[in-house]
Design a protein around this motif. Structure first.
Motif, short mmCIF file in Angstrom:
data_model
loop_
_atom_site.label_atom_id
_atom_site.label_comp_id
_atom_site.label_asym_id
_atom_site.label_seq_id
_atom_site.Cartn_x
_atom_site.Cartn_y
_atom_site.Cartn_z
N LEU A 1 0.87 -1.44 -0.15
CA LEU A 1 -0.03 -0.02 -0.07
C LEU A 1 0.95 1.44 -0.06
CD1 LEU A 1 -3.00 1.09 0.30
CD2 LEU A 1 -2.56 1.00 2.73
N ALA A 2 2.04 1.16 0.63
CA ALA A 2 2.73 2.28 0.79
C ALA A 2 3.46 2.65 -0.65
CB ALA A 2 3.88 2.30 1.90
N VAL A 3 3.91 1.64 -1.28
CA VAL A 3 4.45 1.61 -2.60
C VAL A 3 3.61 2.15 -3.63
CG1 VAL A 3 5.73 0.33 -4.31
CG2 VAL A 3 6.35 -0.05 -1.92
N VAL A 4 2.14 1.47 -3.42
CA VAL A 4 1.34 2.09 -4.42
C VAL A 4 1.24 3.48 -4.25
CG1 VAL A 4 -1.11 1.76 -5.21
CG2 VAL A 4 0.37 -0.16 -4.80
N ALA A 5 0.86 3.80 -2.92
CA ALA A 5 0.59 5.40 -2.70
C ALA A 5 1.48 6.14 -3.17
CB ALA A 5 0.34 5.41 -1.08
N GLY B 1 3.69 5.66 -5.64
CA GLY B 1 3.28 5.64 -7.41
C GLY B 1 2.16 6.65 -7.61
N VAL B 2 1.15 6.59 -6.87
CA VAL B 2 0.16 7.58 -7.21
C VAL B 2 0.49 8.90 -6.90
CG1 VAL B 2 -2.28 8.16 -6.40
CG2 VAL B 2 -1.70 5.92 -6.73
N VAL B 3 1.31 9.34 -5.84
CA VAL B 3 1.63 10.53 -5.75
C VAL B 3 2.71 10.80 -6.93
CG1 VAL B 3 3.18 11.94 -4.12
CG2 VAL B 3 1.71 10.60 -3.30
N LEU B 4 3.77 9.89 -7.42
CA LEU B 4 4.62 10.24 -8.24
C LEU B 4 3.74 10.62 -9.89
CD1 LEU B 4 7.53 7.94 -7.68
CD2 LEU B 4 7.38 10.48 -7.63
N LEU B 5 2.56 10.12 -10.06
CA LEU B 5 1.73 10.28 -11.30
C LEU B 5 2.04 11.68 -11.95
CD1 LEU B 5 -1.29 7.80 -10.99
CD2 LEU B 5 0.89 7.53 -12.52
N PRO B 6 1.42 12.69 -11.06
CA PRO B 6 1.53 14.01 -11.38
C PRO B 6 2.89 14.50 -11.59
CG PRO B 6 0.44 14.25 -9.70
CD PRO B 6 0.81 12.74 -9.74
N PRO C 1 7.43 14.46 -11.79
CA PRO C 1 8.19 13.97 -12.44
C PRO C 1 8.89 12.59 -11.57
CG PRO C 1 9.10 16.09 -11.81
CD PRO C 1 7.85 15.82 -11.21
N GLY C 2 8.53 11.32 -12.27
CA GLY C 2 9.18 10.13 -11.72
C GLY C 2 8.49 9.12 -12.39
N PRO C 3 8.83 8.00 -11.96
CA PRO C 3 8.01 6.72 -12.52
C PRO C 3 6.89 6.18 -11.89
CG PRO C 3 10.04 6.13 -11.31
CD PRO C 3 9.97 7.66 -10.96
N GLY C 4 5.89 6.99 -11.71
CA GLY C 4 4.87 6.69 -11.04
C GLY C 4 4.01 5.25 -11.55
N TRP C 5 3.76 4.87 -12.66
CA TRP C 5 3.26 3.91 -13.07
C TRP C 5 4.33 2.39 -12.78
CZ3 TRP C 5 -1.39 3.04 -13.29
CH2 TRP C 5 -2.44 4.10 -13.91
N VAL C 6 5.72 2.81 -13.06
CA VAL C 6 6.25 1.49 -12.51
C VAL C 6 6.30 1.36 -11.28
CG1 VAL C 6 8.77 1.04 -12.55
CG2 VAL C 6 7.98 2.23 -14.49
N PHE D 1 3.17 -0.42 -10.19
CA PHE D 1 3.25 -2.01 -10.62
C PHE D 1 4.07 -2.53 -9.59
CE2 PHE D 1 1.58 -0.62 -15.01
CZ PHE D 1 0.39 -1.07 -14.73
N GLY D 2 5.12 -2.19 -9.12
CA GLY D 2 5.93 -2.47 -8.26
C GLY D 2 5.24 -3.01 -7.00
N GLY D 3 4.52 -1.84 -6.54
CA GLY D 3 3.58 -2.13 -5.27
C GLY D 3 2.81 -3.28 -5.48
N MET D 4 2.14 -3.64 -6.86
CA MET D 4 1.18 -4.60 -7.15
C MET D 4 2.13 -6.13 -6.95
SD MET D 4 -1.71 -3.77 -7.65
CE MET D 4 -2.47 -5.25 -8.30
#
Length: 137
Positions: A45-49, A51-56, A58-63, A66-69
């Motif tokens: 959950l922490a990793v997915v969260a 990633g969601v923060v990184l979506l808008p 600069p950073g590899p949000g989707w990667v 998917f790492g959290g998944m």
């Protein structure tokens, strides 16, 4: 694995590869296994969260998402099924992108977009000129 351990591990009967991948000593104790599952869920959950923060940003949000998944998939059958579905869709999209007709269409659309942007930039420069901040007034 016995039928009881399959049920305990959260495995799905139709696919024995789904379910917990916790070490054997963790799976032997119900309390330890539940604590393990909670820990895996919270880390995922922490990793997915993140990633969601990184979506808008600069950073590899989707990667990161998917790492959290993938972290969740070490313990939860539903996450394993989501990752399998995602892999199939990505493979299908990659296969479709290699189709010569799709590549030709994408090349034409990209060329048209670049020409349109170049035309807009030319119109702007013709109308307003190029005034650099370092030029002497």
């Amino acid at each position: 694995m016995t039928a009881e351990s399959d049920e305990f591990d959260g495995a799905v009967a139709k696919d024995s590869r789904l379910g917990s991948r916790a070490p054997g000593f963790v799976r032997k104790s119900r309390l330890l296994h539940q604590s393990w599952r909670v820990g895996v869920f919270l880390v995922g959950l922490a990793v997915v969260a993140g990633g969601v923060v990184l979506l808008p940003l600069p950073g590899p949000g989707w990667v990161v998402i998917f790492g959290g998944m993938a972290i969740w998939a070490t313990e939860f059958a539903w996450a394993q099924r989501v990752l399998r579905w995602t892999r199939r869709k990505v493979a299908d999209a990659a296969r479709a992108a290699l189709d010569p007709r799709v590549r030709r269409r994408n090349l034409l659309l990209t060329t048209a977009a670049v020409l349109a942007l170049a035309g807009l930039a030319g119109c702007y420069l013709w109308q307003f000129g190029l005034d650099t901040p370092w030029a002497d007034s």
